[in-house]
Motif scaffolding. Structure first.
Motif, PDB file in Angstrom:
ATOM      1  N   TRP A 111       0.644  -1.237   0.030  1.00  0.00           N
ATOM      2  CA  TRP A 111      -0.014  -0.022   0.091  1.00  0.00           C
ATOM      3  C   TRP A 111       1.067   1.159  -0.198  1.00  0.00           C
ATOM      4  N   THR A 112       2.042   1.207   0.212  1.00  0.00           N
ATOM      5  CA  THR A 112       2.972   2.268   0.327  1.00  0.00           C
ATOM      6  C   THR A 112       2.465   3.185   1.470  1.00  0.00           C
ATOM      7  N   GLU A 113       2.284   4.369   1.422  1.00  0.00           N
ATOM      8  CA  GLU A 113       1.615   5.280   2.594  1.00  0.00           C
ATOM      9  C   GLU A 113       0.179   5.488   2.461  1.00  0.00           C
ATOM     10  N   GLU A 114      -0.373   4.914   1.326  1.00  0.00           N
ATOM     11  CA  GLU A 114      -2.000   5.335   0.926  1.00  0.00           C
ATOM     12  C   GLU A 114      -3.082   4.658   1.783  1.00  0.00           C
ATOM     13  N   ARG A 115      -2.579   3.525   2.540  1.00  0.00           N
ATOM     14  CA  ARG A 115      -3.721   2.857   3.256  1.00  0.00           C
ATOM     15  C   ARG A 115      -4.037   3.313   4.600  1.00  0.00           C
ATOM     16  N   VAL A 116      -5.114   3.823   4.742  1.00  0.00           N
ATOM     17  CA  VAL A 116      -5.275   4.412   6.349  1.00  0.00           C
ATOM     18  C   VAL A 116      -6.132   3.044   6.916  1.00  0.00           C
ATOM     19  N   LYS A 117      -6.222   3.040   8.185  1.00  0.00           N
ATOM     20  CA  LYS A 117      -6.967   1.914   8.945  1.00  0.00           C
ATOM     21  C   LYS A 117      -8.369   2.166   8.538  1.00  0.00           C
ATOM     22  N   GLU A 118      -8.860   0.924   8.130  1.00  0.00           N
ATOM     23  CA  GLU A 118     -10.277   0.978   8.162  1.00  0.00           C
ATOM     24  C   GLU A 118     -10.961  -0.449   8.752  1.00  0.00           C
ATOM     25  N   THR A 119     -12.059  -0.523   8.905  1.00  0.00           N
ATOM     26  CA  THR A 119     -12.621  -1.423   9.609  1.00  0.00           C
ATOM     27  C   THR A 119     -13.393  -2.236   8.580  1.00  0.00           C
ATOM     28  N   PRO A 120     -13.080  -3.583   8.531  1.00  0.00           N
ATOM     29  CA  PRO A 120     -13.466  -4.373   7.356  1.00  0.00           C
ATOM     30  C   PRO A 120     -14.973  -4.644   7.547  1.00  0.00           C
ATOM     31  N   LYS A 121     -15.826  -4.669   6.497  1.00  0.00           N
ATOM     32  CA  LYS A 121     -17.277  -4.897   6.413  1.00  0.00           C
ATOM     33  C   LYS A 121     -17.414  -6.252   5.852  1.00  0.00           C
ATOM     34  N   LYS A 197       3.447   3.305 -18.133  1.00  0.00           N
ATOM     35  CA  LYS A 197       4.039   2.951 -19.528  1.00  0.00           C
ATOM     36  C   LYS A 197       5.779   3.448 -19.524  1.00  0.00           C
ATOM     37  N   GLY A 198       6.319   2.935 -18.458  1.00  0.00           N
ATOM     38  CA  GLY A 198       7.589   3.203 -18.485  1.00  0.00           C
ATOM     39  C   GLY A 198       8.288   4.331 -17.684  1.00  0.00           C
ATOM     40  N   ASP A 199       7.411   5.246 -17.620  1.00  0.00           N
ATOM     41  CA  ASP A 199       7.719   6.562 -17.068  1.00  0.00           C
ATOM     42  C   ASP A 199       7.416   6.494 -15.539  1.00  0.00           C
ATOM     43  N   CYS A 200       8.196   5.795 -14.594  1.00  0.00           N
ATOM     44  CA  CYS A 200       7.855   5.735 -13.141  1.00  0.00           C
ATOM     45  C   CYS A 200       7.191   6.488 -12.377  1.00  0.00           C
ATOM     46  N   MET A 201       6.152   6.049 -11.923  1.00  0.00           N
ATOM     47  CA  MET A 201       5.320   7.175 -11.102  1.00  0.00           C
ATOM     48  C   MET A 201       5.055   6.670  -9.414  1.00  0.00           C
ATOM     49  N   ALA A 202       6.454   5.876  -9.248  1.00  0.00           N
ATOM     50  CA  ALA A 202       6.723   5.492  -7.968  1.00  0.00           C
ATOM     51  C   ALA A 202       5.524   4.750  -6.964  1.00  0.00           C
ATOM     52  N   GLN A 203       4.775   4.009  -8.032  1.00  0.00           N
ATOM     53  CA  GLN A 203       3.831   3.150  -7.333  1.00  0.00           C
ATOM     54  C   GLN A 203       3.864   1.640  -8.131  1.00  0.00           C
ATOM     55  N   CYS A 204       5.148   1.358  -8.086  1.00  0.00           N
ATOM     56  CA  CYS A 204       5.523   0.047  -8.702  1.00  0.00           C
ATOM     57  C   CYS A 204       4.684  -1.081  -8.175  1.00  0.00           C
ATOM     58  N   THR A 205       4.283  -1.270  -6.862  1.00  0.00           N
ATOM     59  CA  THR A 205       3.503  -2.354  -6.253  1.00  0.00           C
ATOM     60  C   THR A 205       2.240  -2.412  -7.002  1.00  0.00           C
ATOM     61  N   ARG A 206       1.614  -1.571  -7.642  1.00  0.00           N
ATOM     62  CA  ARG A 206       0.352  -1.373  -8.318  1.00  0.00           C
ATOM     63  C   ARG A 206       0.241  -1.088  -9.686  1.00  0.00           C
ATOM     64  N   CYS A 207       1.447  -1.292 -10.234  1.00  0.00           N
ATOM     65  CA  CYS A 207       1.335  -0.884 -11.699  1.00  0.00           C
ATOM     66  C   CYS A 207       1.524  -2.030 -12.701  1.00  0.00           C
ATOM     67  N   TRP A 208       0.612  -1.760 -13.763  1.00  0.00           N
ATOM     68  CA  TRP A 208       0.555  -2.866 -14.796  1.00  0.00           C
ATOM     69  C   TRP A 208       1.989  -3.203 -15.478  1.00  0.00           C
ATOM     70  N   VAL A 209       2.889  -2.148 -15.258  1.00  0.00           N
ATOM     71  CA  VAL A 209       4.196  -2.631 -15.782  1.00  0.00           C
ATOM     72  C   VAL A 209       4.689  -3.777 -15.250  1.00  0.00           C
ATOM     73  N   ARG A 210       4.501  -4.257 -13.995  1.00  0.00           N
ATOM     74  CA  ARG A 210       4.838  -5.594 -13.547  1.00  0.00           C
ATOM     75  C   ARG A 210       4.266  -6.663 -14.263  1.00  0.00           C
ATOM     76  N   PHE A 211       3.399  -6.492 -14.941  1.00  0.00           N
ATOM     77  CA  PHE A 211       2.601  -7.502 -15.472  1.00  0.00           C
ATOM     78  C   PHE A 211       3.228  -8.127 -16.697  1.00  0.00           C
TER      79      PHE A 211
END
Length: 211
Positions: A111-121, A197-211
């Motif tokens: 999640w890098t730093e984007e995930r905040v605590k959430e109560t699952p439903k 698309k090869g121009d890194c956005m520093a969100q590699c864990t969730r990027c299609w380029v890894r596919f």
């Protein structure tokens, strides 16, 4: 176990300080009066707790459970979500860890730093599980998916999973058994939400380029 030659009580804890690490199952205790051991490193059990001696005055307590900070406001909801995972043969600790990583209660690099605590439903959880079953994944398959990628339960069904499956099927022609095999091999594809698309956005864990 500690040798019989050690006197009882085995050790005295004085001015104990605990350091909890969000991503580790370790609690470190300092200022522990040392045991009369010559070795600088020792593995043993004290009071039923597995401990490792890392220096003369420092012991590391290896916990058997994962410390998960769950929401005190909705403990019943958390337990309901754990119950929804009962058919997948996870231990209580594994359920807590899976939910913790999926909903921001346990640190996850995914999640890098984007995930905040959430109560699952539980309703949302069941919708995700049913969607994945509809892709041909058995409960045994889902066990493997959640073991490899627990964060899947925290991904958005409408904004990520369904569109991503559409991309795999319509653009890549991956369906049926091929889709099942892909999800078992790389379940993170369910949560991809950017394409640099090869121009890194520093969100590699969730990027299609890894596919």
């Amino acid at each position: 176990m500690l040798g019989n030659s050690l006197a009882s009580p085995l050790a005295t804890l004085a001015s104990v300080k605990c350091y909890h690490h969000s991503a580790a199952d370790l609690v470190t205790y300092t200022n522990v009066l040392p045991l009369s051991l010559n070795s600088s490193s020792y593995h043993g059990v004290i009071g039923g707790v597995r401990m490792t001696r890392v220096s003369r005055n420092k012991w590391r307590v290896v916990c058997s459970t994962t410390q998960v900070e769950t929401s005190s406001e909705n403990p019943k909801t958390w337990e309901e979500c754990k119950e929804a995972l009962s058919c997948f043969d996870f231990s209580v600790e594994e359920k807590d860890k899976i939910l913790g990583k999926a909903f921001g209660h346990v640190h996850s690099p995914y999640w890098t730093e984007e995930r905040v605590k959430e109560t699952p439903k539980v309703e949302t959880l069941n919708q995700i599980l049913e969607f994945l079953r509809g892709l041909g994944l058995s409960d045994e398959d889902l066990h493997k998916v959640m073991k490899k990628f627990p964060e899947v339960l925290g991904c958005s069904l409408e904004e990520e999973m369904k569109p991503n499956i559409g991309i795999l099927e319509n653009q890549w022609g991956i369906t049926g058994k091929s889709l099942r095999n892909l999800l078992l091999r790389n379940p993170k594809v369910l949560g991809y939400n950017v394409d640099c698309k090869g121009d890194c956005m520093a969100q590699c864990t969730r990027c299609w380029v890894r596919f």
